[in-house]
Design an enzyme around this catalytic site. Structure first.
Site, short mmCIF file in Angstrom:
data_model
loop_
_atom_site.label_atom_id
_atom_site.label_comp_id
_atom_site.label_asym_id
_atom_site.label_seq_id
_atom_site.Cartn_x
_atom_site.Cartn_y
_atom_site.Cartn_z
N TRP A 107 0.83 -1.21 0.00
CA TRP A 107 0.00 0.00 0.00
C TRP A 107 0.86 1.25 0.00
CZ3 TRP A 107 -4.32 -1.19 -1.87
CH2 TRP A 107 -4.99 -2.36 -1.51
N ASP A 175 -1.61 6.68 6.36
CA ASP A 175 -2.66 5.73 6.02
C ASP A 175 -2.88 4.86 7.26
OD1 ASP A 175 -4.22 3.65 5.07
OD2 ASP A 175 -3.00 3.28 3.27
N LYS A 199 -11.97 -2.01 7.39
CA LYS A 199 -11.16 -2.85 8.26
C LYS A 199 -11.60 -2.72 9.72
CE LYS A 199 -8.36 -3.21 4.56
NZ LYS A 199 -7.56 -2.40 3.65
C1 LIG Z 1 -7.05 -2.01 2.49
C2 LIG Z 1 -6.01 -0.96 2.47
C3 LIG Z 1 -5.95 0.00 1.45
C4 LIG Z 1 -6.89 -0.01 0.27
O1 LIG Z 1 -8.13 0.44 0.68
P1 LIG Z 1 -9.31 0.71 -0.37
O2 LIG Z 1 -10.37 1.26 0.55
O3 LIG Z 1 -9.64 -0.60 -0.98
O4 LIG Z 1 -8.83 1.70 -1.35
C5 LIG Z 1 -4.99 0.98 1.54
N1 LIG Z 1 -4.13 1.03 2.57
C6 LIG Z 1 -4.15 0.12 3.58
C7 LIG Z 1 -3.16 0.23 4.68
C8 LIG Z 1 -5.09 -0.89 3.55
O5 LIG Z 1 -5.11 -1.80 4.54
#
Ligand SMILES: *Cc1c(COP(=O)(O)O)cnc(C)c1O
Length: 366
Positions: A107, A175, A199
């Protein structure tokens, strides 16, 4: 049918009381005679829902007053574009600003690659050399960096930053998709935080952005309206139709979290769950964690089979995932890019789920 223990990395398990409450309110929410799905986003019925969700998030995370909370769409992935667009892109023909990125996995790398379309991206450190099994030493930012981007918890490889990098006046952008509300976080250390909801917060479709006010309003004039923080902020996330139902469920999850003792209680439970599981892997002769100890995630715990023979290993891992699913422990296969197994044990995973997995591993080994 009996509910399973769902170890999915995302979308992932939601607290059962939240699902039961949503079911009870499905056709008539808050005495309105409507489902939340049927409400106008500008109605007096929906307004208290979005306001309550924001207030709970502010309370639980201790978000300072000079930060805005936005409920957006496009997932965490759209923030890979919005952050550089709003914080570092230039007017047509004008130079872009520099932005620092730390490469700690899939990511983080995607964020940097997307960021490079709008910002002068500099990847200042990477843990790629050891398959992302650790967090690299974070170099100090350069004074003219527009921001400094990290992925606080790396969902796929199962690492997390043990301590935040020191970025002085350069805004830290993080993030937090797979760790938001899992442990205490000092929001004032960040310029911007973002998380896809699926999540630890709610269903897919909502993205939470927490942004310091002085970082709003710097997008170049060519930026699409829907990708501008200033427009979403001035319209209270209602510039266009927001993901209303997802915001409602997120509100229910936050209420559940508050009733469960808040973030500190959640962090205590999460550490207890992760400690149990890592101890099981330490003891195991068949499985181990590939992640270096100081950087192990509390939320996503990958584990691999220790057999030397690659073919036998793959066979055993496939058998493990299949037999676990038959025992009601589902979604334990690792990410398709890294293989192996992974147990995602977000806030909604009860300790009983972790105990059941440990018992299964011990029985499987025997
Ligand atoms: C799941 C995830 C993403 C992607 O998320 P989307 O909502 O599918 O764009 C990005 N960064 C992290 C750390 C993730 O766990």
């Amino acid at each position: 049918m009996k509910r399973v223990f769902n170890f999915s990395a995302g979308p992932s398990a939601l607290p059962l009381p939240v699902l039961e409450r949503a079911a009870a309110e499905m056709t008539c929410a808050n005495g309105t005679g409507q489902s939340v799905m049927e409400m106008s986003h500008r109605s007096k019925d929906f307004k208290p829902i979005i306001e309550k969700t924001e207030a709970l998030l502010r309370e639980l995370m201790g978000i300072p007053k000079n930060y805005q909370v936005l409920f957006l769409q496009g997932g965490a992935s759209l923030q890979f574009s919005m952050i550089p667009l709003n914080l570092a892109a230039g007017e047509s023909g004008a130079p872009r600003k520099k932005a620092a990125y730390i490469d700690t996995g899939v990511w983080a790398k995607k964020a940097a690659e997307e960021g490079a379309k709008y910002a002068d991206v500099r990847v200042r450190a990477s843990s790629k050399d050891r398959a992302y099994t650790y967090i690299p030493q974070a170099p100090a930012p350069e004074p003219d960096d527009a921001y400094y981007h990290i992925t606080l918890n790396n969902t796929i490889v199962g690492t997390k930053w043990a301590a935040l990098p020191e970025t002085s006046a350069v805004p830290l952008a993080a993030d937090v998709s797979s760790c938001i509300l899992s442990e205490e976080l000092d929001v004032s250390r960040f310029g911007i935080l973002y998380a896809g909801a699926q999540k630890n917060l709610g269903p897919a479709g909502v993205t939470v952005v927490i942004i310091r006010e002085d970082l709003i309003g710097h997008a170049p004039s060519w930026t699409p309206a829907l990708l501008r923080y200033d427009i979403h902020a001035s319209e209270g996330s209602l510039y266009n139709t927001p993901p209303c139902y997802g915001i409602y469920i997120t509100g229910l999850v936050l209420e559940w979290l508050k009733d469960s003792g808040g973030v500190s209680a959640m962090a205590r439970r999460n550490r207890e769950k992760a400690d149990l599981f890592y101890a099981c892997l330490e003891k195991s002769r068949l499985f181990r964690s590939p992640v270096e100890k100081p950087f192990r995630s509390l939320m996503n715990i990958p584990f691999i089979c220790t057999l030397e023979d690659a073919e036998k290993r793959a066979e055993l891992e496939a058998r493990f995932v299949k037999e676990a699913a038959a025992a009601g422990l589902v979604n334990l296969a690792g990410h398709r890019l890294v293989g192996g197994m992974r147990a995602s044990i977000y806030n909604a995973m009860p300790i009983e789920g972790v105990q059941a997995l440990i018992q299964f591993i011990e029985a499987f080994e025997r």
